[in-house]
Design a protein around this motif. Sequence first.
Motif, mmCIF file in Angstrom:
data_model
loop_
_atom_site.group_PDB
_atom_site.id
_atom_site.type_symbol
_atom_site.label_atom_id
_atom_site.label_comp_id
_atom_site.label_asym_id
_atom_site.label_seq_id
_atom_site.Cartn_x
_atom_site.Cartn_y
_atom_site.Cartn_z
ATOM 1 N N ASP A 1 1.049 -1.247 -0.278
ATOM 2 C CA ASP A 1 0.244 0.154 0.081
ATOM 3 C C ASP A 1 0.713 1.558 -0.131
ATOM 4 O OD1 ASP A 1 -2.141 2.080 0.481
ATOM 5 O OD2 ASP A 1 -2.886 1.308 2.295
ATOM 6 N N PHE A 2 0.976 2.007 -1.125
ATOM 7 C CA PHE A 2 1.804 3.392 -0.955
ATOM 8 C C PHE A 2 0.604 4.213 -1.575
ATOM 9 C CE2 PHE A 2 4.937 -0.758 -1.833
ATOM 10 C CZ PHE A 2 5.679 0.085 -1.237
ATOM 11 N N VAL A 3 1.489 5.388 -0.727
ATOM 12 C CA VAL A 3 0.782 6.461 -1.838
ATOM 13 C C VAL A 3 1.529 7.641 -2.070
ATOM 14 C CG1 VAL A 3 -1.218 6.634 0.341
ATOM 15 C CG2 VAL A 3 0.561 7.390 0.409
ATOM 16 N N PHE A 4 1.601 8.521 -3.136
ATOM 17 C CA PHE A 4 1.522 9.956 -3.078
ATOM 18 C C PHE A 4 2.016 10.816 -1.483
ATOM 19 C CE2 PHE A 4 2.118 13.830 -5.353
ATOM 20 C CZ PHE A 4 3.931 13.761 -6.385
ATOM 21 N N PHE A 5 2.854 11.060 -2.122
ATOM 22 C CA PHE A 5 2.913 12.905 -0.739
ATOM 23 C C PHE A 5 3.669 13.586 -0.677
ATOM 24 C CE2 PHE A 5 4.711 14.074 3.265
ATOM 25 C CZ PHE A 5 2.904 14.462 3.861
ATOM 26 N N GLU A 6 3.520 14.842 -1.211
ATOM 27 C CA GLU A 6 4.510 16.038 -1.997
ATOM 28 C C GLU A 6 5.518 15.175 -2.837
ATOM 29 O OE1 GLU A 6 6.855 16.737 2.108
ATOM 30 O OE2 GLU A 6 4.630 18.117 2.627
ATOM 31 N N ASP A 7 6.430 14.832 -2.704
ATOM 32 C CA ASP A 7 7.415 14.965 -3.323
ATOM 33 C C ASP A 7 7.631 13.549 -4.063
ATOM 34 O OD1 ASP A 7 8.644 13.882 -1.280
ATOM 35 O OD2 ASP A 7 10.939 15.215 -1.636
ATOM 36 N N GLY A 8 7.166 12.290 -3.151
ATOM 37 C CA GLY A 8 7.645 11.432 -3.828
ATOM 38 C C GLY A 8 5.967 10.264 -3.250
ATOM 39 N N ILE A 9 6.734 8.846 -3.440
ATOM 40 C CA ILE A 9 6.148 7.588 -3.336
ATOM 41 C C ILE A 9 6.623 7.196 -1.766
ATOM 42 C CG2 ILE A 9 5.154 4.936 -4.568
ATOM 43 C CD1 ILE A 9 5.632 7.099 -7.191
ATOM 44 N N TYR A 10 5.373 6.275 -0.794
ATOM 45 C CA TYR A 10 5.887 5.838 -0.078
ATOM 46 C C TYR A 10 4.807 4.962 0.352
ATOM 47 C CZ TYR A 10 8.063 10.473 0.460
ATOM 48 O OH TYR A 10 9.134 12.322 0.184
ATOM 49 N N HIS A 11 5.187 4.284 1.329
ATOM 50 C CA HIS A 11 4.418 3.339 1.586
ATOM 51 C C HIS A 11 3.403 4.319 2.776
ATOM 52 C CE1 HIS A 11 3.286 -0.108 4.588
ATOM 53 N NE2 HIS A 11 3.804 -0.897 3.868
ATOM 54 N N SER A 12 2.659 3.558 2.715
ATOM 55 C CA SER A 12 0.608 4.661 3.661
ATOM 56 C C SER A 12 1.709 4.332 4.833
ATOM 57 C CB SER A 12 -0.247 4.126 3.298
ATOM 58 O OG SER A 12 -0.305 2.047 3.665
ATOM 59 N N ALA A 13 1.810 3.646 5.617
ATOM 60 C CA ALA A 13 2.234 4.238 6.977
ATOM 61 C C ALA A 13 2.661 4.395 7.354
ATOM 62 C CB ALA A 13 2.644 2.493 7.452
#
Length: 101
Positions: free
Chosen positions: A53-65
Amino acid sequence: MKIQEKDGEIVSVYSIYWINNKTLFLGFPKNYGGLRAYDLANVSVIEPDLMGDFVFFEDGIYHSALIKERLLDDILERDETAYHRFLEILKAEGRVDPDFY
């Protein structure tokens, strides 16, 4: 996603982000106590698929947790509580071996 360092160590990746036209990864190496940044120029991508489960946040893609539980900053600073929480999540998802510490 997995990357390989020049010394042969294989590291699982839990973020991809971009700064100053560089592609960077946040990996979770054994015995480090947090997430570590890796420059694409210095590693080889050996498994290109992001799983989980990954999400886009600001400048990248991160594991959602990392975002939803606000662990990112603390784990980058090698906070033990954040490290253990993220490790607990990864173990529950089957992303790391039960003996990973």
